[in-house]
Design a protein around this motif. Sequence first.
Motif, PDB file in Angstrom:
ATOM      1  N   ILE A   1      45.315  22.566  13.781  1.00 34.56           N
ATOM      2  CA  ILE A   1      46.659  21.975  13.692  1.00 34.56           C
ATOM      3  C   ILE A   1      47.351  22.398  12.402  1.00 34.56           C
ATOM      4  N   GLU A   2      46.587  22.493  11.324  1.00 33.68           N
ATOM      5  CA  GLU A   2      47.180  22.859  10.036  1.00 33.68           C
ATOM      6  C   GLU A   2      47.660  24.313   9.995  1.00 33.68           C
ATOM      7  N   CYS A   3      46.991  25.210  10.727  1.00 29.74           N
ATOM      8  CA  CYS A   3      47.354  26.622  10.615  1.00 29.74           C
ATOM      9  C   CYS A   3      48.154  27.160  11.794  1.00 29.74           C
ATOM     10  N   LYS A   4      48.290  26.391  12.870  1.00 30.22           N
ATOM     11  CA  LYS A   4      49.103  26.879  13.984  1.00 30.22           C
ATOM     12  C   LYS A   4      50.586  26.669  13.681  1.00 30.22           C
ATOM     13  N   HIS A   5      51.429  27.464  14.319  1.00 27.23           N
ATOM     14  CA  HIS A   5      52.871  27.352  14.125  1.00 27.23           C
ATOM     15  C   HIS A   5      53.346  25.994  14.639  1.00 27.23           C
ATOM     16  N   PRO A   6      54.216  25.307  13.919  1.00 19.88           N
ATOM     17  CA  PRO A   6      54.569  23.931  14.300  1.00 19.88           C
ATOM     18  C   PRO A   6      55.371  23.803  15.585  1.00 19.88           C
ATOM     19  N   THR A   7      56.072  24.870  15.997  1.00 24.12           N
ATOM     20  CA  THR A   7      56.919  24.739  17.186  1.00 24.12           C
ATOM     21  C   THR A   7      56.615  25.748  18.283  1.00 24.12           C
ATOM     22  N   ALA A   8      55.722  26.693  18.041  1.00 24.34           N
ATOM     23  CA  ALA A   8      55.500  27.770  19.013  1.00 24.34           C
ATOM     24  C   ALA A   8      55.055  27.221  20.370  1.00 24.34           C
ATOM     25  N   TRP A   9      54.098  26.291  20.381  1.00 24.81           N
ATOM     26  CA  TRP A   9      53.604  25.769  21.655  1.00 24.81           C
ATOM     27  C   TRP A   9      54.694  24.991  22.384  1.00 24.81           C
ATOM     28  N   ILE A  10      55.493  24.239  21.639  1.00 22.81           N
ATOM     29  CA  ILE A  10      56.597  23.490  22.253  1.00 22.81           C
ATOM     30  C   ILE A  10      57.586  24.457  22.894  1.00 22.81           C
ATOM     31  N   GLU A  11      57.896  25.540  22.195  1.00 26.39           N
ATOM     32  CA  GLU A  11      58.800  26.543  22.753  1.00 26.39           C
ATOM     33  C   GLU A  11      58.212  27.161  24.017  1.00 26.39           C
ATOM     34  N   PHE A  12      56.908  27.367  24.027  1.00 23.31           N
ATOM     35  CA  PHE A  12      56.226  27.912  25.197  1.00 23.31           C
ATOM     36  C   PHE A  12      56.282  26.903  26.355  1.00 23.31           C
ATOM     37  N   GLU A  13      56.076  25.629  26.036  1.00 19.85           N
ATOM     38  CA  GLU A  13      56.159  24.589  27.061  1.00 19.85           C
ATOM     39  C   GLU A  13      57.558  24.494  27.659  1.00 19.85           C
ATOM     40  N   GLU A  14      58.562  24.726  26.859  1.00 22.70           N
ATOM     41  CA  GLU A  14      59.938  24.643  27.342  1.00 22.70           C
ATOM     42  C   GLU A  14      60.424  25.932  27.980  1.00 22.70           C
ATOM     43  N   GLY A  15      59.581  26.949  28.022  1.00 23.99           N
ATOM     44  CA  GLY A  15      59.959  28.205  28.633  1.00 23.99           C
ATOM     45  C   GLY A  15      60.901  29.042  27.794  1.00 23.99           C
ATOM     46  N   ARG A  16      61.008  28.730  26.507  1.00 24.79           N
ATOM     47  CA  ARG A  16      61.927  29.474  25.628  1.00 24.79           C
ATOM     48  C   ARG A  16      61.294  30.735  25.068  1.00 24.79           C
ATOM     49  N   ILE A  17      59.968  30.807  25.084  1.00 21.28           N
ATOM     50  CA  ILE A  17      59.279  32.039  24.712  1.00 21.28           C
ATOM     51  C   ILE A  17      58.229  32.331  25.790  1.00 21.28           C
ATOM     52  N   ASN A  18      57.884  33.600  25.937  1.00 25.33           N
ATOM     53  CA  ASN A  18      56.873  33.954  26.931  1.00 25.33           C
ATOM     54  C   ASN A  18      55.507  34.079  26.271  1.00 25.33           C
ATOM     55  N   GLU A  19      54.526  34.453  27.064  1.00 30.92           N
ATOM     56  CA  GLU A  19      53.149  34.520  26.578  1.00 30.92           C
ATOM     57  C   GLU A  19      52.990  35.530  25.445  1.00 30.92           C
ATOM     58  N   MET A  20      53.635  36.673  25.559  1.00 25.74           N
ATOM     59  CA  MET A  20      53.541  37.691  24.517  1.00 25.74           C
ATOM     60  C   MET A  20      54.138  37.193  23.209  1.00 25.74           C
ATOM     61  N   GLU A  21      55.265  36.498  23.316  1.00 25.57           N
ATOM     62  CA  GLU A  21      55.901  35.947  22.116  1.00 25.57           C
ATOM     63  C   GLU A  21      55.048  34.839  21.514  1.00 25.57           C
ATOM     64  N   LEU A  22      54.388  34.057  22.353  1.00 27.49           N
ATOM     65  CA  LEU A  22      53.478  33.033  21.840  1.00 27.49           C
ATOM     66  C   LEU A  22      52.355  33.672  21.038  1.00 27.49           C
ATOM     67  N   ALA A  23      51.801  34.771  21.554  1.00 25.23           N
ATOM     68  CA  ALA A  23      50.709  35.444  20.854  1.00 25.23           C
ATOM     69  C   ALA A  23      51.134  35.889  19.462  1.00 25.23           C
ATOM     70  N   GLY A  24      52.395  36.267  19.305  1.00 24.39           N
ATOM     71  CA  GLY A  24      52.877  36.748  18.018  1.00 24.39           C
ATOM     72  C   GLY A  24      53.165  35.675  17.001  1.00 24.39           C
TER      73      GLY A  24
ATOM     74  N   PHE B   1      44.980  37.437  17.784  1.00 14.37           N
ATOM     75  CA  PHE B   1      43.798  36.818  18.382  1.00 14.37           C
ATOM     76  C   PHE B   1      43.690  37.272  19.830  1.00 14.37           C
ATOM     77  N   ASP B   2      42.587  36.945  20.443  1.00 12.29           N
ATOM     78  CA  ASP B   2      42.312  37.347  21.823  1.00 12.29           C
ATOM     79  C   ASP B   2      43.004  36.388  22.789  1.00 12.29           C
ATOM     80  N   MET B   3      44.213  36.733  23.223  1.00 11.18           N
ATOM     81  CA  MET B   3      44.969  35.868  24.110  1.00 11.18           C
ATOM     82  C   MET B   3      44.267  35.680  25.449  1.00 11.18           C
TER      83      MET B   3
ATOM     84  N   LYS C   1      42.997  32.145  27.116  1.00  9.89           N
ATOM     85  CA  LYS C   1      43.336  31.698  28.466  1.00  9.89           C
ATOM     86  C   LYS C   1      42.081  31.390  29.278  1.00  9.89           C
ATOM     87  N   GLU C   2      41.064  32.198  29.116  1.00  8.74           N
ATOM     88  CA  GLU C   2      39.820  31.953  29.833  1.00  8.74           C
ATOM     89  C   GLU C   2      39.147  30.678  29.326  1.00  8.74           C
ATOM     90  N   CYS C   3      39.239  30.433  28.026  1.00  9.82           N
ATOM     91  CA  CYS C   3      38.727  29.188  27.451  1.00  9.82           C
ATOM     92  C   CYS C   3      39.436  27.989  28.071  1.00  9.82           C
TER      93      CYS C   3
END
Length: 262
Positions: A79-102, A111-113, A117-119
């Motif tokens: 939680i401390e090192c992940k981007h604070p809004t990236a997942w929310i943006e992904f949930e809202e469809g504002r960024i795609n999977e490739m953009e999330l990886a970045g 990282f191994d996207m 996903k397999e995890c």
Amino acid sequence: MPWSPLMALFLRPTLLSVRPTPTLKSVKIAHSMKPSFSSSSSEKSKLPILLFDVMDTIVRDPFYEDVPGFFRMTLKELIECKHPTAWIEFEEGRINEMELAGKFFKDGRSFDMEGLKECMRRGYSYIDGVEELLRSLKKNNYEIHAFTNYPIWYTMIEDKLNISTYLSWTFCSCVTGKRKPAADFYWEALRHLEVEPASCVFIDDRMANVEAAVNVGMVGLHFKDSVSLQHDLSILGIEIDSPADKCHQKLDPAILIKEPLS
């Protein structure tokens, strides 16, 4: 006892996990006024319409245990090192999977996207008892919709668990661009369903989302486990067992609430 909007209103405190004993006056009101709903727009379905959260209500969320393990971190470190809004943006469809990886991590590390996903895919499983409950509700012809904050990866859940056997993936944040507990997400659902708020029962494990549903006029159930959910649905007069099952005695809400405070 059939579903009625009065009962939904009367039992609303119960649905927020507060279980006070009702007063004699409130019991008299509940017994003296018994309006009933007409059929919903579909001849095969009936009211109330059930709106289910998915993660940690129907399906185990791998984020809290499996994902930190994948990254060899504790949950706190992740939680401390992940981007604070990236997942929310992904949930809202504002960024795609490739953009999330970045931008998943604040520092932009790679990282191994596909590994992530397999995890996630391995970690998806039904919450104990919930699939059986959904099956029973489906057999009793209730209209059931997913109402979830989740990205396009909901398709991985569907591929593994076939949740659409029981419900429709109607309200997903990645499609609507809205997330709970924003009121406009709930109002959009009501416009789509073309029903009054009190005709919907909303189930979620997060109290903030339940309270938001209640604030727009829906009936809100705070999910804790499948046993307590079945109990709360039964109190509302929602049929749980198959109509062919004559052996199980349904709970009578009148019995459960008839004792006044001394």
